[in-house]
Design a protein around this motif. Sequence first.
Motif, PDB file in Angstrom:
ATOM      1  N   LEU A  55       1.666   5.574   8.829  1.00  4.11           N
ATOM      2  CA  LEU A  55       3.287   6.639   8.406  1.00  4.11           C
ATOM      3  C   LEU A  55       4.205   5.781   9.018  1.00  4.11           C
ATOM      4  CD1 LEU A  55       4.023   8.574   6.299  1.00  4.11           C
ATOM      5  CD2 LEU A  55       4.048  10.014   8.405  1.00  4.11           C
ATOM      6  N   GLN A  56       4.306   5.121   9.873  1.00  2.00           N
ATOM      7  CA  GLN A  56       5.423   4.514  10.243  1.00  2.00           C
ATOM      8  C   GLN A  56       5.225   2.998   9.571  1.00  2.00           C
ATOM      9  OE1 GLN A  56       5.815   3.978  14.529  1.00  2.00           O
ATOM     10  NE2 GLN A  56       6.405   5.665  14.750  1.00  2.00           N
ATOM     11  N   TYR A  57       4.474   2.301   9.484  1.00  2.00           N
ATOM     12  CA  TYR A  57       4.381   1.086   8.740  1.00  2.00           C
ATOM     13  C   TYR A  57       4.824   1.695   7.196  1.00  2.00           C
ATOM     14  CZ  TYR A  57       2.172  -2.392   5.995  1.00  2.00           C
ATOM     15  OH  TYR A  57       1.863  -3.404   5.415  1.00  2.00           O
ATOM     16  N   ALA A  58       4.784   2.199   6.032  1.00  2.00           N
ATOM     17  CA  ALA A  58       4.240   2.523   5.020  1.00  2.00           C
ATOM     18  C   ALA A  58       5.718   2.844   5.006  1.00  2.00           C
ATOM     19  CB  ALA A  58       3.460   3.817   4.709  1.00  2.00           C
ATOM     20  N   LEU A  59       6.468   3.714   5.859  1.00  2.00           N
ATOM     21  CA  LEU A  59       8.066   3.749   5.145  1.00  2.00           C
ATOM     22  C   LEU A  59       9.097   2.929   5.870  1.00  2.00           C
ATOM     23  CD1 LEU A  59       7.778   7.648   6.672  1.00  2.00           C
ATOM     24  CD2 LEU A  59       7.923   6.407   4.066  1.00  2.00           C
ATOM     25  N   GLY A  60       8.045   2.130   6.465  1.00  2.00           N
ATOM     26  CA  GLY A  60       9.309   0.310   7.188  1.00  2.00           C
ATOM     27  C   GLY A  60      10.329   1.006   7.584  1.00  2.00           C
ATOM     28  N   MET A  61      10.004   1.312   8.936  1.00  2.00           N
ATOM     29  CA  MET A  61      10.935   2.063   9.845  1.00  2.00           C
ATOM     30  C   MET A  61      10.124   1.405  11.232  1.00  2.00           C
ATOM     31  SD  MET A  61       9.625   6.264  10.141  1.00  2.00           S
ATOM     32  CE  MET A  61      10.429   6.753  11.055  1.00  2.00           C
ATOM     33  N   HIS A  62      11.107   1.101  11.822  1.00  2.00           N
ATOM     34  CA  HIS A  62      10.992   0.281  13.762  1.00  2.00           C
ATOM     35  C   HIS A  62      11.135  -0.967  13.630  1.00  2.00           C
ATOM     36  CE1 HIS A  62      11.496   4.582  15.196  1.00  2.00           C
ATOM     37  NE2 HIS A  62      10.717   4.412  14.514  1.00  2.00           N
ATOM     38  N   GLY A  63      11.516  -1.372  13.048  1.00  2.00           N
ATOM     39  CA  GLY A  63      11.049  -2.896  12.307  1.00  2.00           C
ATOM     40  C   GLY A  63      10.223  -3.286  11.469  1.00  2.00           C
ATOM     41  N   PHE A  64       8.905  -2.411  11.054  1.00  2.00           N
ATOM     42  CA  PHE A  64       8.176  -2.963  10.352  1.00  2.00           C
ATOM     43  C   PHE A  64       8.828  -2.760   8.418  1.00  2.00           C
ATOM     44  CE2 PHE A  64       5.927  -0.075  12.753  1.00  2.00           C
ATOM     45  CZ  PHE A  64       4.547  -1.123  13.667  1.00  2.00           C
ATOM     46  N   SER A  65      10.028  -2.515   8.803  1.00  2.00           N
ATOM     47  CA  SER A  65      10.428  -3.281   7.009  1.00  2.00           C
ATOM     48  C   SER A  65      10.669  -4.577   6.918  1.00  2.00           C
ATOM     49  CB  SER A  65      11.950  -2.290   6.794  1.00  2.00           C
ATOM     50  OG  SER A  65      12.039  -2.841   7.745  1.00  2.00           O
ATOM     51  N   ALA A  66      10.799  -5.657   7.624  1.00  2.15           N
ATOM     52  CA  ALA A  66      10.636  -6.248   7.608  1.00  2.15           C
ATOM     53  C   ALA A  66       9.323  -7.317   7.745  1.00  2.15           C
ATOM     54  CB  ALA A  66      11.483  -7.478   8.573  1.00  2.15           C
ATOM     55  N   SER A 124       1.030  -1.037   0.359  1.00  2.00           N
ATOM     56  CA  SER A 124       0.394  -0.132  -0.374  1.00  2.00           C
ATOM     57  C   SER A 124       1.027   1.658   0.031  1.00  2.00           C
ATOM     58  CB  SER A 124      -1.163  -0.212   1.529  1.00  2.00           C
ATOM     59  OG  SER A 124       0.136  -0.041   2.065  1.00  2.00           O
ATOM     60  N   SER A 125       0.697   2.126  -0.617  1.00  2.00           N
ATOM     61  CA  SER A 125       1.571   3.574  -0.549  1.00  2.00           C
ATOM     62  C   SER A 125       1.197   4.051   0.759  1.00  2.00           C
ATOM     63  CB  SER A 125       0.530   5.145  -1.553  1.00  2.00           C
ATOM     64  OG  SER A 125      -0.908   5.006  -0.770  1.00  2.00           O
ATOM     65  N   TRP A 126       1.728   4.880   1.447  1.00  2.00           N
ATOM     66  CA  TRP A 126       1.676   5.924   2.187  1.00  2.00           C
ATOM     67  C   TRP A 126       1.004   7.058   2.524  1.00  2.00           C
ATOM     68  CZ3 TRP A 126       1.870  11.126   2.750  1.00  2.00           C
ATOM     69  CH2 TRP A 126       1.675  11.573   1.582  1.00  2.00           C
ATOM     70  N   ALA A 127       0.268   7.190   1.530  1.00  2.00           N
ATOM     71  CA  ALA A 127      -0.977   7.648   1.961  1.00  2.00           C
ATOM     72  C   ALA A 127      -2.526   6.989   2.466  1.00  2.00           C
ATOM     73  CB  ALA A 127      -1.735   8.583   0.666  1.00  2.00           C
ATOM     74  N   LEU A 128      -2.344   6.099   1.118  1.00  2.56           N
ATOM     75  CA  LEU A 128      -3.097   4.971   2.308  1.00  2.56           C
ATOM     76  C   LEU A 128      -2.897   4.220   3.206  1.00  2.56           C
ATOM     77  CD1 LEU A 128      -5.358   3.304   0.708  1.00  2.56           C
ATOM     78  CD2 LEU A 128      -3.729   1.799   0.086  1.00  2.56           C
ATOM     79  N   ALA A 129      -2.267   4.146   3.991  1.00  2.00           N
ATOM     80  CA  ALA A 129      -1.701   3.505   5.029  1.00  2.00           C
ATOM     81  C   ALA A 129      -1.685   4.513   6.331  1.00  2.00           C
ATOM     82  CB  ALA A 129      -0.253   3.707   5.218  1.00  2.00           C
ATOM     83  N   LEU A 130      -1.897   5.760   5.655  1.00  2.00           N
ATOM     84  CA  LEU A 130      -1.622   7.003   7.166  1.00  2.00           C
ATOM     85  C   LEU A 130      -3.099   7.436   6.462  1.00  2.00           C
ATOM     86  CD1 LEU A 130       0.352   9.296   7.868  1.00  2.00           C
ATOM     87  CD2 LEU A 130      -1.238  10.606   5.732  1.00  2.00           C
TER      88      LEU A 130
END
Length: 181
Positions: free
Chosen positions: A133-144, A28-34
């Motif tokens: 937004l953290q999920y969409a950008l893959g921050m803090h462990g969301f990238s894996a 999903s895009s960052w705007a959709l996740a936001l």
Amino acid sequence: MIEIHAGPAAEPVAAGRPPAVAQSPEPSSWALALWRGFRNRCPHCGEGRLFHRFLKVRDTCDSCGTELHHHRADDLPPYLVIFVVGHLAGLGILESEMRLDVPLWFQMTFWPGLALIASLLLLQPTKGAVVGLQYALGMHGFSAIRRAGAQAPDARGRTDCGRHETETRDGGRTDGRGTGA
């Protein structure tokens, strides 16, 4: 140092049984996740609830099994809410003083009450948007998690089970703190 450990790519699915999780074809895009986070929904699927108490984010999504405990929203949501509510209330106070003849006792009760109510109404959606937004950008462990896709929880409610990639930093911790004291 970043270590990435990958488990088996996929487990065989029994005949006639659907896979544990239906993954979306593209992330999903960052705007959709936001937007999903602002609506207090899971940023991955948009269906599961994000909070189980007023500001307590669930560990995993009930619908898709995405791990949500990685978030580090901390102080950003209150700062954003204070910024927005402070500007709106300040503009309202200024305009009512300049254009209207309102008694001081009314303004001393109305504006703080309005600021309190607006802050409480905006705090949870703002925190959800920050988590999205953290999920969409893959921050803090969301990238894996985004690379591996979400998994359905097992019988004990855990989603890890060693079946997808995990990302570790600083001796096994994903939050940036060392393993020592």
